[in-house]
Design an enzyme around this catalytic site. Structure first.
Site, PDB file in Angstrom:
ATOM      1  N   ARG A 140       0.853  -1.192   0.000  1.00  7.76           N
ATOM      2  CA  ARG A 140       0.000   0.000   0.000  1.00  7.76           C
ATOM      3  C   ARG A 140       0.886   1.237   0.000  1.00  7.76           C
ATOM      4  O   ARG A 140       0.625   2.213  -0.697  1.00  7.76           O
ATOM      5  CB  ARG A 140      -0.957   0.007   1.198  1.00  7.76           C
ATOM      6  CG  ARG A 140      -1.730   1.317   1.295  1.00  7.76           C
ATOM      7  CD  ARG A 140      -2.941   1.319   2.236  1.00  7.76           C
ATOM      8  NE  ARG A 140      -2.864   0.427   3.363  1.00  7.76           N
ATOM      9  CZ  ARG A 140      -2.102   0.607   4.448  1.00  7.76           C
ATOM     10  NH1 ARG A 140      -1.318   1.680   4.553  1.00  7.76           N
ATOM     11  NH2 ARG A 140      -2.126  -0.271   5.423  1.00  7.76           N
TER      12      ARG A 140
ATOM     13  N   LYS B  62      -8.104   6.840 -19.407  1.00 11.82           N
ATOM     14  CA  LYS B  62      -8.392   7.415 -20.716  1.00 11.82           C
ATOM     15  C   LYS B  62      -7.138   7.346 -21.600  1.00 11.82           C
ATOM     16  O   LYS B  62      -6.654   6.274 -21.870  1.00 11.82           O
ATOM     17  CB  LYS B  62      -8.934   8.841 -20.533  1.00 11.82           C
ATOM     18  CG  LYS B  62      -9.992   8.955 -19.412  1.00 11.82           C
ATOM     19  CD  LYS B  62     -11.280   8.207 -19.679  1.00 11.82           C
ATOM     20  CE  LYS B  62     -12.180   8.100 -18.462  1.00 11.82           C
ATOM     21  NZ  LYS B  62     -12.522   9.330 -17.795  1.00 11.82           N
TER      22      LYS B  62
HETATM   23  C1  LIG Z   1     -12.943   9.731 -16.503  1.00  8.62           C
HETATM   24  C2  LIG Z   1     -12.560  11.064 -15.964  1.00  8.62           C
HETATM   25  C3  LIG Z   1     -12.367  11.251 -14.584  1.00  8.62           C
HETATM   26  C4  LIG Z   1     -12.579  10.168 -13.572  1.00  8.62           C
HETATM   27  O1  LIG Z   1     -11.676   9.121 -13.694  1.00  8.62           O
HETATM   28  P1  LIG Z   1     -12.002   7.573 -13.376  1.00  8.62           P
HETATM   29  O2  LIG Z   1     -10.760   6.889 -13.765  1.00  8.62           O
HETATM   30  O3  LIG Z   1     -13.209   7.192 -14.164  1.00  8.62           O
HETATM   31  O4  LIG Z   1     -12.283   7.513 -11.900  1.00  8.62           O
HETATM   32  C5  LIG Z   1     -11.944  12.505 -14.170  1.00  8.62           C
HETATM   33  N1  LIG Z   1     -11.791  13.529 -15.042  1.00  8.62           N
HETATM   34  C6  LIG Z   1     -11.996  13.389 -16.357  1.00  8.62           C
HETATM   35  C7  LIG Z   1     -11.808  14.544 -17.264  1.00  8.62           C
HETATM   36  C8  LIG Z   1     -12.394  12.151 -16.863  1.00  8.62           C
HETATM   37  O5  LIG Z   1     -12.624  12.032 -18.175  1.00  8.62           O
END
Ligand SMILES: *Cc1c(COP(=O)(O)O)cnc(C)c1O
Length: 387
Positions: free
Chosen positions: A56, A207
């Site tokens: 952790r 992403k």
């Molecule tokens: C997807 C996203 C998040 C959140 O991230 P997760 O990995 O889904 O928890 C935050 N900010 C933006 C701009 C995103 O596209």
């Protein structure tokens, strides 16, 4: 080659491939092994080999990813989390206290808005939405003495508004607050907020950084060591860390970020050109278009304009839903930034949680996450779906 040696001189793709790790000293493996271990043998009490005691707190597979993220964002330290929202929550708890205030984008990512509105607010943290493309609106939303963070997205989701990070950094720092930039949409290949004055960069590595829609993750990169210490303490205390399997997948994706991003941008530009003359499209929203209100700022602070394209269709909400349903190469789905193209209806999907609030989006809006498939196939698919 170490991150420190190369962060000044190496190019982006060189850093993406080499920063954060060396070939494994034991075997020469060029990629860091997946350290699937929770604990580490100590050579006598407190005798840690390489500083690791419990996964952790730190794990070498995660350390490699964190080092690479720090190098690519030109920050002092990087931290990897189980998701983007886990990174965000850890950041807020590390730097704010109940009674404090933050400024957030008035078209924030829906999950970020929900985090502030439903979770952090119940803990006692106030928030005010502001239009991030309007420096005066952000300045007016700051409460001197109370505002600890100004949270910016640029480009925003899904309306692709552009914030001027250099101007905002000056305003935010004058008010004694920190500038946080969610750089998920641009990725460090297109924009490096710390070099423009930001104090902390947030990523949903789910992403573009991961890039293959096969892992959920988040990251923070910070400029200053005092902030880094607080984040490190809270990352360990709250425990929302990236596991070694997630870290290795994310790091694998990160190595090709530059070449993928260039193709995302190439394809997005071709699609924008196609949509701009289509009779059933009433508005195309893309920061690369000269008529986009943020175009000049985006051209200054971004290398290119990104892979997300939003557009509005003639015929209102039903027409937009029909186009989403008819697309075939574009997969109907949430998320963005993967190699495959996605289409979605923000009003009913990613932004359904902000319906009826000041963050509501137009009902005839469609958002594309343009992937890296053959551009002609993507255009033919949209042409068919638009009918
Ligand atoms: C997807 C996203 C998040 C959140 O991230 P997760 O990995 O889904 O928890 C935050 N900010 C933006 C701009 C995103 O596209």
């Amino acid at each position: 080659m170490s991150t420190q040696e190369h962060s000044q001189k190496a190019g982006f793709e060189t850093l993406a491939i080499h920063a954060g790790h060396e070939p494994d000293p034991m075997t020469g493996a060029v990629i860091p092994p997946i350290y699937a271990t929770s604990t580490y043998k100590q050579d006598g009490v407190g005798g840690l080999r390489g500083g690791y005691e419990y996964s952790r707190s730190a794990n070498p597979t995660r350390t490699a990813l964190e080092g690479a993220m720090a190098a690519l964002e030109d920050g002092e330290r990087g931290f990897a989390f189980a998701s983007g929202l886990a990174a965000e929550d850890t950041l807020v708890r590390a730097l704010c206290r109940p009674g404090d205030h933050v400024v957030i984008p008035d078209d924030a990512y829906g999950g970020t808005y929900r985090l502030f509105d439903k979770v952090e607010k119940a803990w006692g943290l106030e928030h005010s939405p502001a239009a991030v493309s309007d420096v005066d609106a952000v300045r007016a939303a700051i409460r001197p003495g109370e505002t600890k963070l100004v949270w910016i997205e640029t480009p925003t989701n899904p309306l692709l508004n552009i914030a001027d990070l250099e101007k905002l950094a000056a305003v935010v720092h004058e008010a004694g607050a920190l500038l946080v930039v969610d750089n998920t949409f641009a990725s460090p290949y297109l924009q490096q907020p710390i070099t423009l004055g930001a104090d902390i960069v947030v990523h949903s590595t789910t992403k573009y950084v991961g890039g293959h829609s096969d892992v959920v993750g988040g990251a923070l990169v910070v400029r200053g060591l005092d902030v880094a210490e607080k984040i490190e303490f809270h990352q360990n205390s709250m425990g929302a860390v990236a596991g070694p399997f997630d870290a290795v997948l994310t790091h694998r994706g990160l190595k090709t970020l530059g070449v993928r991003m260039d193709r995302h941008c190439d394809n997005a530009e071709k699609i924008v050109e196609f949509l701009s003359t289509h009779a059933r499209v009433c508005e195309v929203i893309y920061p690369g278009l000269e008529q986009h209100p943020g175009h000049a700022v985006a051209a200054r602070q971004m290398k290119r304009f990104g892979g997300i394209v939003s557009f509005r269709v003639v015929g209102g909400e039903q027409a937009a839903l029909d186009v989403c349903a008819a697309a075939e190469v574009f997969t109907l789905g949430e998320s963005l930034g993967g190699v495959e193209s996605l289409i979605e209806h923000p009003g009913r999907m990613t932004h359904a949680s902000v319906a009826g609030t000041e963050l509501e989006v137009p009902a005839d809006l469609i958002r594309l996450s343009v992937g890296i498939e053959t551009a002609e196939d993507l255009i033919a698919d949209l042409d068919r779906a638009l009918g």
